[in-house]
Write a protein that holds these residues in place. Structure first.
Motif, PDB file in Angstrom:
ATOM      1  N   ILE A   1      11.047  10.767   4.173  1.00  0.00           N
ATOM      2  CA  ILE A   1      11.883  11.875   4.477  1.00  0.00           C
ATOM      3  C   ILE A   1      11.848  12.138   5.932  1.00  0.00           C
ATOM      4  CG2 ILE A   1      11.225  13.061   2.360  1.00  0.00           C
ATOM      5  CD1 ILE A   1       9.617  15.145   4.282  1.00  0.00           C
ATOM      6  N   ALA A   2      11.261  11.430   6.707  1.00  0.00           N
ATOM      7  CA  ALA A   2      11.025  11.630   8.136  1.00  0.00           C
ATOM      8  C   ALA A   2      11.051  10.080   9.027  1.00  0.00           C
ATOM      9  CB  ALA A   2       9.879  12.192   8.854  1.00  0.00           C
ATOM     10  N   ALA A   3      11.873   9.413   8.194  1.00  0.00           N
ATOM     11  CA  ALA A   3      11.952   7.882   8.714  1.00  0.00           C
ATOM     12  C   ALA A   3      12.384   7.814  10.208  1.00  0.00           C
ATOM     13  CB  ALA A   3      13.046   7.201   7.816  1.00  0.00           C
TER      14      ALA A   3
ATOM     15  N   VAL B   1       9.312   7.753  12.494  1.00  0.00           N
ATOM     16  CA  VAL B   1       8.145   6.809  12.036  1.00  0.00           C
ATOM     17  C   VAL B   1       8.735   5.322  12.471  1.00  0.00           C
ATOM     18  CG1 VAL B   1       6.968   5.940  10.150  1.00  0.00           C
ATOM     19  CG2 VAL B   1       7.497   8.315  10.169  1.00  0.00           C
ATOM     20  N   GLU B   2       7.676   4.663  12.989  1.00  0.00           N
ATOM     21  CA  GLU B   2       7.761   3.262  13.173  1.00  0.00           C
ATOM     22  C   GLU B   2       6.784   2.810  12.111  1.00  0.00           C
ATOM     23  OE1 GLU B   2       7.014   1.227  17.105  1.00  0.00           O
ATOM     24  OE2 GLU B   2       7.354  -0.535  16.153  1.00  0.00           O
ATOM     25  N   ALA B   3       7.362   1.688  11.338  1.00  0.00           N
ATOM     26  CA  ALA B   3       6.421   1.156  10.198  1.00  0.00           C
ATOM     27  C   ALA B   3       5.698   0.138  10.648  1.00  0.00           C
ATOM     28  CB  ALA B   3       7.359   0.827   9.021  1.00  0.00           C
ATOM     29  N   THR B   4       4.761   0.193  11.464  1.00  0.00           N
ATOM     30  CA  THR B   4       4.223  -0.998  12.256  1.00  0.00           C
ATOM     31  C   THR B   4       3.174  -1.537  11.186  1.00  0.00           C
ATOM     32  OG1 THR B   4       2.443   0.575  12.929  1.00  0.00           O
ATOM     33  CG2 THR B   4       3.974   0.249  14.383  1.00  0.00           C
ATOM     34  N   GLY B   5       2.832  -0.969  10.102  1.00  0.00           N
ATOM     35  CA  GLY B   5       1.542  -1.485   9.435  1.00  0.00           C
ATOM     36  C   GLY B   5       0.421  -1.415  10.293  1.00  0.00           C
ATOM     37  N   GLY B   6      -0.660  -1.664   9.599  1.00  0.00           N
ATOM     38  CA  GLY B   6      -2.035  -1.628  10.312  1.00  0.00           C
ATOM     39  C   GLY B   6      -3.015  -2.806   9.622  1.00  0.00           C
ATOM     40  N   MET B   7      -3.993  -2.522  10.430  1.00  0.00           N
ATOM     41  CA  MET B   7      -5.069  -3.493  10.071  1.00  0.00           C
ATOM     42  C   MET B   7      -6.809  -2.985  10.483  1.00  0.00           C
ATOM     43  SD  MET B   7      -4.947  -7.225  11.672  1.00  0.00           S
ATOM     44  CE  MET B   7      -3.325  -8.236  11.735  1.00  0.00           C
TER      45      MET B   7
ATOM     46  N   ASP C   1      15.600  14.798   2.950  1.00  0.00           N
ATOM     47  CA  ASP C   1      15.121  14.105   3.923  1.00  0.00           C
ATOM     48  C   ASP C   1      15.497  15.073   5.356  1.00  0.00           C
ATOM     49  OD1 ASP C   1      15.039  11.958   2.642  1.00  0.00           O
ATOM     50  OD2 ASP C   1      17.333  11.722   2.630  1.00  0.00           O
ATOM     51  N   LEU C   2      14.666  14.847   6.442  1.00  0.00           N
ATOM     52  CA  LEU C   2      15.046  15.322   7.432  1.00  0.00           C
ATOM     53  C   LEU C   2      16.041  15.071   8.112  1.00  0.00           C
ATOM     54  CD1 LEU C   2      11.415  15.475   9.220  1.00  0.00           C
ATOM     55  CD2 LEU C   2      12.394  17.492   7.819  1.00  0.00           C
ATOM     56  N   PRO C   3      16.879  15.841   8.994  1.00  0.00           N
ATOM     57  CA  PRO C   3      18.234  15.629   9.572  1.00  0.00           C
ATOM     58  C   PRO C   3      17.937  14.160  10.358  1.00  0.00           C
ATOM     59  CG  PRO C   3      17.851  17.706  10.135  1.00  0.00           C
ATOM     60  CD  PRO C   3      16.659  17.337   9.425  1.00  0.00           C
ATOM     61  N   GLY C   4      18.777  13.454  10.324  1.00  0.00           N
ATOM     62  CA  GLY C   4      18.774  11.859  11.079  1.00  0.00           C
ATOM     63  C   GLY C   4      17.892  10.983  10.329  1.00  0.00           C
ATOM     64  N   SER C   5      17.151  11.274   8.958  1.00  0.00           N
ATOM     65  CA  SER C   5      16.502  10.433   8.404  1.00  0.00           C
ATOM     66  C   SER C   5      16.995  10.022   7.033  1.00  0.00           C
ATOM     67  CB  SER C   5      14.914  10.822   8.219  1.00  0.00           C
ATOM     68  OG  SER C   5      14.399  11.257   9.249  1.00  0.00           O
ATOM     69  N   GLU C   6      18.509  10.405   6.802  1.00  0.00           N
ATOM     70  CA  GLU C   6      19.052  10.139   5.592  1.00  0.00           C
ATOM     71  C   GLU C   6      19.055   8.789   5.057  1.00  0.00           C
ATOM     72  OE1 GLU C   6      20.266  11.983   8.150  1.00  0.00           O
ATOM     73  OE2 GLU C   6      20.426  14.048   7.578  1.00  0.00           O
ATOM     74  N   ASP C   7      19.403   7.822   5.927  1.00  0.00           N
ATOM     75  CA  ASP C   7      19.107   6.269   5.836  1.00  0.00           C
ATOM     76  C   ASP C   7      17.811   5.834   5.261  1.00  0.00           C
ATOM     77  OD1 ASP C   7      18.038   6.365   8.007  1.00  0.00           O
ATOM     78  OD2 ASP C   7      19.777   5.273   9.009  1.00  0.00           O
ATOM     79  N   HIS C   8      16.861   6.514   5.650  1.00  0.00           N
ATOM     80  CA  HIS C   8      15.283   6.064   4.949  1.00  0.00           C
ATOM     81  C   HIS C   8      14.915   4.842   6.240  1.00  0.00           C
ATOM     82  CE1 HIS C   8      15.542   8.182   1.005  1.00  0.00           C
ATOM     83  NE2 HIS C   8      15.899   9.136   2.080  1.00  0.00           N
ATOM     84  N   GLU C   9      15.646   4.750   7.188  1.00  0.00           N
ATOM     85  CA  GLU C   9      15.288   3.541   8.155  1.00  0.00           C
ATOM     86  C   GLU C   9      14.518   4.051   9.262  1.00  0.00           C
ATOM     87  OE1 GLU C   9      18.365   1.050   9.452  1.00  0.00           O
ATOM     88  OE2 GLU C   9      19.084   0.582   7.575  1.00  0.00           O
ATOM     89  N   THR C  10      13.362   3.386   9.202  1.00  0.00           N
ATOM     90  CA  THR C  10      12.313   3.830  10.279  1.00  0.00           C
ATOM     91  C   THR C  10      12.637   3.226  11.501  1.00  0.00           C
ATOM     92  OG1 THR C  10      10.977   2.132   9.538  1.00  0.00           O
ATOM     93  CG2 THR C  10      10.335   4.046   8.656  1.00  0.00           C
ATOM     94  N   TYR C  11      12.263   3.664  12.812  1.00  0.00           N
ATOM     95  CA  TYR C  11      12.832   3.126  13.951  1.00  0.00           C
ATOM     96  C   TYR C  11      12.063   2.017  14.232  1.00  0.00           C
ATOM     97  CZ  TYR C  11       8.919   5.328  16.718  1.00  0.00           C
ATOM     98  OH  TYR C  11       7.895   6.101  17.125  1.00  0.00           O
ATOM     99  N   TRP C  12      12.309   1.085  15.095  1.00  0.00           N
ATOM    100  CA  TRP C  12      11.557  -0.254  15.424  1.00  0.00           C
ATOM    101  C   TRP C  12      11.628  -0.282  17.061  1.00  0.00           C
ATOM    102  CZ3 TRP C  12      14.752  -4.543  17.475  1.00  0.00           C
ATOM    103  CH2 TRP C  12      16.179  -4.103  17.525  1.00  0.00           C
TER     104      TRP C  12
END
Ligand code: FAD
Length: 522
Positions: free
Chosen positions: A78-80, A83-89, A384-395
């Protein structure tokens, strides 16, 4: 005195308050949010930037771990846009207890936190700069989150549902009508300190680490929120591209978060005397840089860009020592003032984490609805929040891609953060009184390697030119901005950063004679 009426008044414009006002507005309440400065100026704008997978808390606080895992998944959707989907370790460095890793994996499994163990070799192939002595590595679903985008996304959504968002409205009085809270009086600092009286059927206190002060104003004393001070340092390279955590019990400087073009090491945890006076001690800076060395050998060879401190809202627990903030619960707390103090129309929500803000909002708005006999369900996890409708996180390249799209039509104002003139002018159009710090929070002005050296004078010129502010006001805004930047610069001045600071000083003193620019009266 200006007067407003609302069903629900929300005090505090951090992630929690923004989540609450959105939730209330989506359930059909006429909602108003007041924030004493700008949205995201409190702890949410001074945190580590990690959207927790839950791994960090799996051993010490499984309930928080589960909440983080669930909420992180929701926010990726909803807030894509924030968010940057970096993943983690999680990695066991030579400095960590080798026995912790087995318990960690088991605790994550029990708390519903996804992990996958990979070989040290694979971990180093993914993150070549990480300590080559690591013995074990687990992938987790950590991510990095842009706090201001998250807050403004919630605020914009709330406005679309009819809410009013009022930054620079400082609550000075909580109104009481017998045994009920009836709203608040605010000082509108964006308009010369005019008083604003907001009458509301229900008031939700989402003032984070300041929640005790708001409860005191409502004559509900004894809400103890301990400020757990932590410092963080941004380095001028993105040394890792996933969030790297030490696989050890939570400790100082155990997480490195990649945020856009930089990475941030943090954090510490000590009790502060006041959430409004957060010092950055020289010894802590060295401690953080040493901690960075343990995760990434050679860490100190990169340039420390900026340091800042925030205060965790830690709700005091009768069982815990309030000096030992590391062991105070990170859990969320709803305080029902009707049950606790016999005061109707008033709830406090505090504690928790930025990662769990949406859940906190849902819980407190549910509690309000229960008291009001309202059955409207929460819809914030579904829309979804405005701007997140495509569910694409930023990079990492998102800003550059956006910039390249307008390269020939729009001047570049800030090379470090790729800020163009168009969005700056649009913001000054919407908010003619915006300070340069407000612009920083929305557009990242001055957050890159030059820390405002090149872009701040240009923004001053543009503000003059647009006539939104007279020359003196723009000069004063520039000086205030530089003073604020300096707070986070002087504790880390060493090596190349000194050269950068001297260069910036030459620009400001030599070309602008900034000390002697005419300034409007404050
Ligand atoms: C060092 C550190 C690192 C952290 N790292 C992470 C992390 O990586 N991930 C994570 O999920 N969480 C992290 N946290 C925790 C997280 O930042 C907080 O739990 C969260 O941001 C709190 O949000 P909030 O909205 O409740 O409070 P805040 O963001 O502080 O919002 C409260 C607001 O109330 C306003 N207010 C106060 N008094 C008044 C008044 N009189 N009138 C009007 N408004 C008022 C304040 O100005 C403030 O903006 C970290 C915290 C710290 C300190």
């Amino acid at each position: 005195m200006r007067r407003l009426e609302a069903d629900v008044l929300v005090v505090g414009g951090g992630a929690t308050g923004a989540g609450v006002v959105r939730d209330a507005a989506m359930r059909g309440f006429r909602a108003v949010l007041v924030e004493r400065v700008d949205l995201g100026q409190g702890t949410t704008g001074r945190f580590h930037g990690l959207l927790h997978s839950g791994g960090r808390y799996a051993v010490s606080d499984p309930e928080s771990a589960r909440e983080c895992a669930d909420e992180s998944e929701t926010l990726h959707r909803i807030a894509a846009d924030a968010v940057e989907a970096t993943g983690g370790m999680f990695v066991s460095t030579p400095f960590d207890d080798p026995g912790y890793a087995d318990g960690f994996a088991a605790a994550c499994a029990a708390a519903g936190v996804w992990t996958e163990e990979i070989s040290s070799r694979e971990a180093l192939a993914r993150e070549p700069l990480v300590n080559p002595g690591i013995r074990r590595a687990f992938l987790v679903r950590d991510a990095s989150v842009d706090a201001w985008k998250l807050i403004w996304g919630n605020a914009r959504s709330a406005m679309e549902h009819g809410a009013a968002i009022l930054p620079y409205h400082w609550v000075t009085e909580i109104l009481r009508d017998g045994d009920a809270v009836a709203g608040a009086v605010c000082r509108d600092d964006a308009h010369g300190g005019e008083e604003v009286r907001i009458e509301a059927g229900f008031t939700i206190n989402a003032a984070g680490v300041w929640a005790g002060e708001i409860a005191d104003l409502a004559r509900c004393p004894g809400v103890t929120v301990v400020p757990g001070r932590g410092i963080m340092i941004a380095m001028n390279h993105r040394l890792v591209s996933t969030v790297v955590n030490r696989c050890d019990p939570p400790g100082d400087g155990d997480i490195l978060v990649p945020i856009r073009t930089v990475c941030v090491i943090g954090t510490t945890d000590t009790r502060a005397a006041s959430p409004d006076e957060l010092e950055i001690r020289a010894a802590e800076v060295q401690e953080m840089l040493d901690a960075g060395e343990r995760l990434v050998p050679g860490f100190r060879n990169t340039r420390a860009l900026h340091a800042w401190a925030g205060a965790r809202p830690l709700v005091a627990d009768a069982r815990a020592d309030t000096q030992d903030t590391r062991h105070l619960s990170r859990g969320l707390a709803v305080i029902d003032h009707q049950a606790r103090d016999g005061v109707r129309g008033f709830l406090t929500i505090t504690g928790g984490k930025a990662t769990t803000y949406r859940l906190m909002a849902e819980i407190v708005v549910d509690a309000m609805c229960k008291q009001l006999g309202d059955v409207s369900p929460c819809r914030t996890a579904a829309e979804d929040l405005p701007g997140s409708e495509d569910h694409e996180t930023y990079w990492l390249g998102s800003r550059l891609a956006g910039r390249e799209a307008t390269l020939h039509d729009d001047q570049l104002v800030c090379e470090c953060e790729l800020l163009a003139r168009g969005p700056l002018e649009a913001m000054l159009e919407r908010r003619p009184n915006a300070t340069f710090d407000d612009i920083r929070r929305r557009l990242r002005l001055g957050m890159g390697p030059c820390q405002g050296g090149f872009c701040a004078p240009r923004v001053t010129g543009i503000a003059h030119e647009l006539g939104h502010t007279d020359a003196g006001a723009a000069n004063r805004a520039l000086r205030t901005f530089l003073e604020h930047r300096w707070i986070g610069l002087h504790p880390i001045l060493a090596g190349d950063q000194v050269r950068q600071a001297v260069l910036d000083d030459w620009i400001f003193q030599g070309t602008l004679d900034i000390e002697h620019l005419p300034a409007a009266a404050a």
